[in-house]
Write an enzyme that holds these catalytic residues in place. Structure first.
Site, mmCIF file in Angstrom:
data_model
loop_
_atom_site.group_PDB
_atom_site.id
_atom_site.type_symbol
_atom_site.label_atom_id
_atom_site.label_comp_id
_atom_site.label_asym_id
_atom_site.label_seq_id
_atom_site.Cartn_x
_atom_site.Cartn_y
_atom_site.Cartn_z
ATOM 1 N N GLY A 74 -14.417 44.179 6.653
ATOM 2 C CA GLY A 74 -14.804 43.043 7.485
ATOM 3 C C GLY A 74 -15.399 41.908 6.674
ATOM 4 O O GLY A 74 -15.181 40.727 6.968
ATOM 5 N N TRP A 122 -12.533 40.216 4.755
ATOM 6 C CA TRP A 122 -11.713 39.434 5.683
ATOM 7 C C TRP A 122 -12.133 37.961 5.679
ATOM 8 O O TRP A 122 -11.307 37.069 5.843
ATOM 9 C CB TRP A 122 -11.853 40.022 7.091
ATOM 10 N N HIS A 123 -13.427 37.714 5.438
ATOM 11 C CA HIS A 123 -13.920 36.341 5.462
ATOM 12 C C HIS A 123 -13.523 35.557 4.219
ATOM 13 O O HIS A 123 -13.539 34.318 4.241
ATOM 14 C CB HIS A 123 -15.448 36.324 5.614
ATOM 15 N N GLY A 124 -13.208 36.215 3.132
ATOM 16 C CA GLY A 124 -12.824 35.492 1.924
ATOM 17 C C GLY A 124 -12.943 36.356 0.688
ATOM 18 O O GLY A 124 -13.421 37.500 0.735
ATOM 19 N N PHE A 166 -12.062 30.484 7.542
ATOM 20 C CA PHE A 166 -11.761 31.910 7.516
ATOM 21 C C PHE A 166 -10.424 32.215 8.162
ATOM 22 O O PHE A 166 -9.933 33.303 8.058
ATOM 23 C CB PHE A 166 -12.875 32.717 8.201
#
Length: 463
Positions: free
Chosen positions: A313, A316-318, A463
């Protein structure tokens, strides 16, 4: 086109008129309605990037036909291959656009690959559909137009919430009739979202930006104000977007899932993730945590699964290591609370333990690199510098923070969910308070216009 652009009200009015005129004359022609909304959704995204729109069309078309092929065969091996093709395609696109720049820089190469807005939400939504079709939990969509609309419905295309297929398609097939739509509540959500974004988030943004841009020169008090400002900014920014998306979708008879439920009231980390970015939390739980075994197989496997899913998780943001640390931190805190508290109910101490950890981890989420994050963390307790926050910023922070505390308390005691708030507004209407509501909305609109901060892009657009 962003929600807070000057063109958006005109765009929304145009879509609204076209949609309801078409529904009034072609209520039994869902394809025409779908094509109309799809074209407007494409127009909405084309203001961000026309070339990437073609990428999304290609991806949606690919998954549409893969799902149709999957639904047409009972051969488990073929179904697995088709699903793997879809998953590989999604991972490859995510890696190229979100992580390739970082990977190349690691090996000494310089490259800047532009990031398509909304690609993470788009891919996760398409993946959830493919997995659900593979599991035979939903039938494959028969309409290419409707499937593309499912992925690109403009209110939530760019920054969510991530909408499951089993939530969207039944509503699009049988949307609310015009008289059934709670218009007042929809308008309220839109105004509330603009209030959170333009007045609260955009006013807190300069304070947070200053704190994280040069932490070595700032006093501990300035850094605390900056960190708390960012915690308010990201909540108001993201939940404000969701409110606008929900209100806008509701104007067309579609109810999007709630994405935030006053997360800073959470008294455990598991409760926090049931209140914060709920659609992502549910996606990770449904498509990663449970397939890994969930809480089956003993406590150590449960702890492993929690940490692994939260790490994913974070990534997933970067590609920045700060996001990985943020995700791992939440994973370790989820494990720690199970070890320390078990199934005991929340208390003030557990609330403080939870929110202190959430606040601390925002340092890594906001910082551009690990070095900055460590300087900010150190500066909260050991003086890095002497520069104090301007008095005007302190007052501004206290006013907005007070409003957020009041809003959370009101939510805690009077409207814990949107459905409860909707019923309260409907109750006011039924008691003949339309004039009072109209004055309230007019006051809210004027307040937003007068006290809006300098316009900033929505945080989750990156994102």
């Amino acid at each position: 086109m962003s929600f807070h652009s000057t063109l958006f009200p005109l765009f929304l009015a145009l879509v609204y008129v076209f949609h309801w005129v078409i529904r009034s004359f072609y209520s039994d022609k869902r394809l025409i309605l779908s094509m109309n909304m799809l074209l407007f959704s494409f127009l909405f995204y084309s203001f961000f990037s026309l070339p990437f729109l073609f990428l999304f069309v290609w991806l949606g078309t690919s998954d549409f036909f893969l799902a149709r092929a999957m639904a047409s065969t009972l051969d488990k091996r073929i179904r697995q291959i088709l699903l793997l093709v879809s998953i590989f395609q999604a991972i490859a696109l995510l890696f190229y656009f979100k992580y390739a720049t970082y990977a190349l820089s690691f090996f000494g190469f310089t490259a800047q690959i532009p990031l398509p807005l909304g690609i993470s939400f788009f891919l996760f939504q398409s993946l959830s559909y493919m997995i659900d079709v593979y599991r035979k939990e939903i039938p494959a969509c028969k309409s290419w137009v409707e499937y593309l609309l499912f992925l690109s419905f403009f209110p939530q295309m760019v920054a969510g919430p991530i909408v499951p297929a089993h939530t969207f398609f039944p509503q699009w097939e049988k949307p609310l009739a015009f008289r059934e739509i709670p218009m007042v509540f929809a308008v309220f959500l839109i105004l509330l979202g603009f209030l959170k974004k333009l007045v609260f988030a955009d006013q807190l943004a300069p304070i947070a930006d200053a704190a994280f841009s040069n932490p070595l020169s700032l006093s501990p008090k300035f850094l605390w104000i900056g960190l708390l400002s960012y915690s308010g900014q990201i909540y108001c920014d993201f939940s404000g977007y969701t409110d606008i998306a929900q209100g806008t979708a509701l104007l067309f008879g579609i109810r999007l899932p709630e994405n935030f439920k006053m997360p800073y009231l959470a008294s455990s980390y598991s409760e926090f993730w049931n209140r914060w970015h709920i659609s992502l939390s549910q996606w990770l739980r449904q498509y990663l945590y449970f397939p890994l075994g969930g809480n089956r197989g003993g406590k150590w496997k449960t702890y492993r699964n929690l940490i692994l899913v939260m790490a994913i998780g974070g990534i997933w943001h970067g590609a920045n290591l700060t996001f990985l640390v943020w995700g791992l931190g939440h994973g370790f805190f989820l494990v720690a609370e199970r070890l320390l508290f078990g199934n005991r109910q929340g208390s003030f101490f557990r609330w403080f333990f939870t929110q202190a950890g959430v606040l601390f981890l925002w340092i890594f989420f906001r910082s551009p690199n690990l070095e900055t994050a460590l300087w900010v963390a150190q500066g909260l307790f050991i003086k890095n510098g002497e520069i104090a926050a301007p008095y005007s910023w302190e007052i501004q922070f206290l006013k907005i923070f007070g409003c957020l505390v009041l809003g959370h308390l009101l939510g805690r005691f009077y409207f814990s969910e949107n459905s409860v708030l909707e019923k309260k507004i409907e109750g006011m209407q039924s008691r003949g308070n339309q004039i009072l509501l109209s004055f309230g909305f007019a006051f809210l609109l004027i307040f937003i216009v007068l006290f809006a901060g300098d316009s900033k892009s929505f945080i989750y657009f990156v994102f």
